[in-house]
Write a protein that holds these residues in place. Structure first.
Motif, mmCIF file in Angstrom:
data_model
loop_
_atom_site.group_PDB
_atom_site.id
_atom_site.type_symbol
_atom_site.label_atom_id
_atom_site.label_comp_id
_atom_site.label_asym_id
_atom_site.label_seq_id
_atom_site.Cartn_x
_atom_site.Cartn_y
_atom_site.Cartn_z
ATOM 1 N N TRP A 101 82.340 17.229 57.365
ATOM 2 C CA TRP A 101 81.494 16.092 56.982
ATOM 3 C C TRP A 101 82.340 14.964 56.390
ATOM 4 O O TRP A 101 82.168 13.796 56.738
ATOM 5 N N GLU A 102 83.272 15.326 55.539
ATOM 6 C CA GLU A 102 84.139 14.328 54.921
ATOM 7 C C GLU A 102 84.949 13.588 55.982
ATOM 8 O O GLU A 102 85.084 12.351 55.947
ATOM 9 N N ALA A 103 85.481 14.324 56.963
ATOM 10 C CA ALA A 103 86.272 13.691 58.018
ATOM 11 C C ALA A 103 85.420 12.784 58.889
ATOM 12 O O ALA A 103 85.851 11.688 59.278
ATOM 13 N N SER A 104 84.206 13.222 59.202
ATOM 14 C CA SER A 104 83.346 12.467 60.108
ATOM 15 C C SER A 104 82.699 11.253 59.451
ATOM 16 O O SER A 104 82.305 10.319 60.163
ATOM 17 N N PHE A 105 82.590 11.255 58.142
ATOM 18 C CA PHE A 105 81.904 10.159 57.466
ATOM 19 C C PHE A 105 82.800 9.431 56.469
ATOM 20 O O PHE A 105 83.090 8.243 56.624
ATOM 21 N N LEU A 106 83.259 10.132 55.455
ATOM 22 C CA LEU A 106 83.997 9.458 54.383
ATOM 23 C C LEU A 106 85.385 9.028 54.801
ATOM 24 O O LEU A 106 85.940 8.082 54.216
ATOM 25 N N ARG A 107 85.983 9.691 55.798
ATOM 26 C CA ARG A 107 87.339 9.346 56.205
ATOM 27 C C ARG A 107 87.365 8.373 57.388
ATOM 28 O O ARG A 107 88.428 8.061 57.907
ATOM 29 N N ARG A 108 86.210 7.914 57.790
ATOM 30 C CA ARG A 108 86.172 6.857 58.803
ATOM 31 C C ARG A 108 86.877 5.615 58.256
ATOM 32 O O ARG A 108 86.735 5.279 57.073
ATOM 33 N N GLU A 109 87.591 4.921 59.112
ATOM 34 C CA GLU A 109 88.280 3.703 58.677
ATOM 35 C C GLU A 109 87.297 2.604 58.310
ATOM 36 O O GLU A 109 87.632 1.697 57.540
ATOM 37 N N ASP A 110 86.065 2.682 58.845
ATOM 38 C CA ASP A 110 85.072 1.659 58.541
ATOM 39 C C ASP A 110 84.090 2.106 57.461
ATOM 40 O O ASP A 110 83.085 1.421 57.214
ATOM 41 N N PHE A 111 84.357 3.229 56.792
ATOM 42 C CA PHE A 111 83.461 3.651 55.709
ATOM 43 C C PHE A 111 83.600 2.712 54.523
ATOM 44 O O PHE A 111 84.710 2.382 54.088
ATOM 45 N N ASP A 112 82.468 2.282 53.999
ATOM 46 C CA ASP A 112 82.423 1.346 52.878
ATOM 47 C C ASP A 112 81.525 1.947 51.810
ATOM 48 O O ASP A 112 80.299 2.010 51.989
ATOM 49 N N PRO A 113 82.065 2.411 50.691
ATOM 50 C CA PRO A 113 81.226 3.052 49.671
ATOM 51 C C PRO A 113 80.137 2.145 49.118
ATOM 52 O O PRO A 113 79.105 2.630 48.650
ATOM 53 N N SER A 114 80.336 0.842 49.198
ATOM 54 C CA SER A 114 79.304 -0.071 48.705
ATOM 55 C C SER A 114 78.118 -0.178 49.656
ATOM 56 O O SER A 114 77.123 -0.837 49.347
ATOM 57 N N LEU A 115 78.206 0.494 50.814
ATOM 58 C CA LEU A 115 77.081 0.568 51.743
ATOM 59 C C LEU A 115 76.432 1.954 51.759
ATOM 60 O O LEU A 115 75.669 2.268 52.670
ATOM 61 N N THR A 116 76.753 2.772 50.778
ATOM 62 C CA THR A 116 76.054 4.045 50.599
ATOM 63 C C THR A 116 75.330 3.993 49.267
ATOM 64 O O THR A 116 75.917 3.685 48.230
ATOM 65 N N PHE A 117 74.022 4.304 49.310
ATOM 66 C CA PHE A 117 73.151 4.105 48.151
ATOM 67 C C PHE A 117 72.576 5.443 47.688
ATOM 68 O O PHE A 117 72.195 6.287 48.507
ATOM 69 N N LEU A 118 72.546 5.609 46.383
ATOM 70 C CA LEU A 118 72.074 6.849 45.765
ATOM 71 C C LEU A 118 70.914 6.559 44.831
ATOM 72 O O LEU A 118 70.901 5.524 44.148
ATOM 73 N N VAL A 119 69.954 7.478 44.769
ATOM 74 C CA VAL A 119 68.910 7.420 43.743
ATOM 75 C C VAL A 119 69.036 8.667 42.876
ATOM 76 O O VAL A 119 69.339 9.763 43.366
ATOM 77 N N GLU A 120 68.811 8.467 41.578
ATOM 78 C CA GLU A 120 68.984 9.535 40.598
ATOM 79 C C GLU A 120 67.797 9.599 39.656
ATOM 80 O O GLU A 120 67.121 8.594 39.411
#
Length: 307
Positions: free
Chosen positions: A202-221
């Motif tokens: 999962w990390e390789a397919s999503f977080l390690r993408r060259e176009d992954f931008d953490p500011s475009l992932t949203f969390l609710v708590e």
């Protein structure tokens, strides 16, 4: 013409050969996939980063889990198997030559070697030839998949969160494992689900993408406890919701819609023209996407066969 793919004999059309791909084949493989998608739907979804990140999954062995077919050295078809999921694309110039039928046996053999008791392919509804091939070889439709889209020509409404629920963006060091576990738990509730991704895949397919931008992932708590996540990417002028999951005990409170509205507003702020995502009939979430103004633009069926 007989050929071999990772130890499996293929009966190939005259003039074609098969081999394992190498990383230098990335652009050629993507070109075949893109041509196939455009011929079927008139739209290209795949990017080089989609394929590259999949090849980087630790459990994926490019030398045995994928095959390319070549014509005078030029790649004209690409196929891969990841546990029980098969992905097969043929360049439109080579449609109707029996390539799909030749590769089908390899996908089944490789899925068995990987320990799967079934194998499946997701086929675009307009691709009647592929649907007929699979149906005639013992495959049946297990579920439907839809691509949804929403135009972002006006600013989306501000999200409404229940009292006590907070929203923030992703911090990889802090959130990676928790986000994965929430998504994996939510997706594991689907009936007839394929084997899930381990964290490293999962990390390789999503977080390690060259176009992954953490500011475009949203969390609710809720009281600093993660209860929902929307993992998003940008493709050209489209914002894409790659994965969306809400903790079961918090569903029905509008959190999925709030995460989507948050993503839509950020897409709009960045000048993106549309928002898109893909979902399956197994999730029961179609109504959520229609409620926020999304509509189906493309549809697919998942064909599966017990091995």
């Amino acid at each position: 013409m007989p050929g071999m793919a990772n130890g499996v004999k293929l009966e190939l059309p005259e003039g074609l050969a098969s081999r394992s791909p190498t990383r230098s084949d990335l652009d050629a493989a993507v070109s075949v996939i893109a041509a196939s998608e455009e011929a079927t739907h008139g739209v290209v979804d795949v990017t080089a980063e989609d394929v590259r990140s999949d090849w980087e999954r630790p459990s994926f062995d490019l030398s045995s889990d994928a095959v390319v077919l070549t014509d005078a050295g030029r790649i004209v078809a690409y196929a891969e198997v990841f546990f029980g999921r098969a992905w097969v694309h043929v360049h439109p110039d080579h449609y109707g030559q029996g390539i799909g039928a030749a590769v089908l046996g390899w996908t089944e053999s490789r899925a068995r070697e990987l320990g799967s008791d079934k194998v499946g392919q997701t086929i675009p509804d307009p691709n009647a030839l592929a649907a007929d091939l699979l149906s005639s070889n013992g495959y049946r439709v297990r579920w439907e998949t839809w691509v949804f889209q929403k135009d972002l020509d006006t600013e989306p409404a501000e999200p409404r969160l229940p009292d006590g629920i907070t929203l923030r963006t992703f911090d990889e060091e802090r959130d990676a494992r928790a986000a994965y576990e929430l998504i994996e738990t939510a997706f594991s509730e689907w009936p007839d689900r394929d084997p899930g991704f381990g964290f490293d895949d999962w990390e390789a397919s999503f977080l390690r993408r060259e176009d992954f931008d953490p500011s475009l992932t949203f969390l609710v708590e809720d009281d600093s406890k993660l209860i929902g996540v929307a993992l998003c990417l940008g493709f050209g002028d489209e914002g894409w919701v790659q994965q969306l999951a809400i903790k079961r005990s918090y569903r029905g409170r509008g959190l999925g819609g709030a995460l989507l509205q948050t993503a839509f507003r950020e897409f709009y702020r960045r000048g993106l023209k549309t928002a898109g995502l893909s979902t399956e009939s197994r999730t029961g979430a179609r109504g959520v996407y229609e409620h926020v103004g999304m509509s189906v633009t493309r549809s697919f069926k998942r064909y599966s066969k017990d091995l």
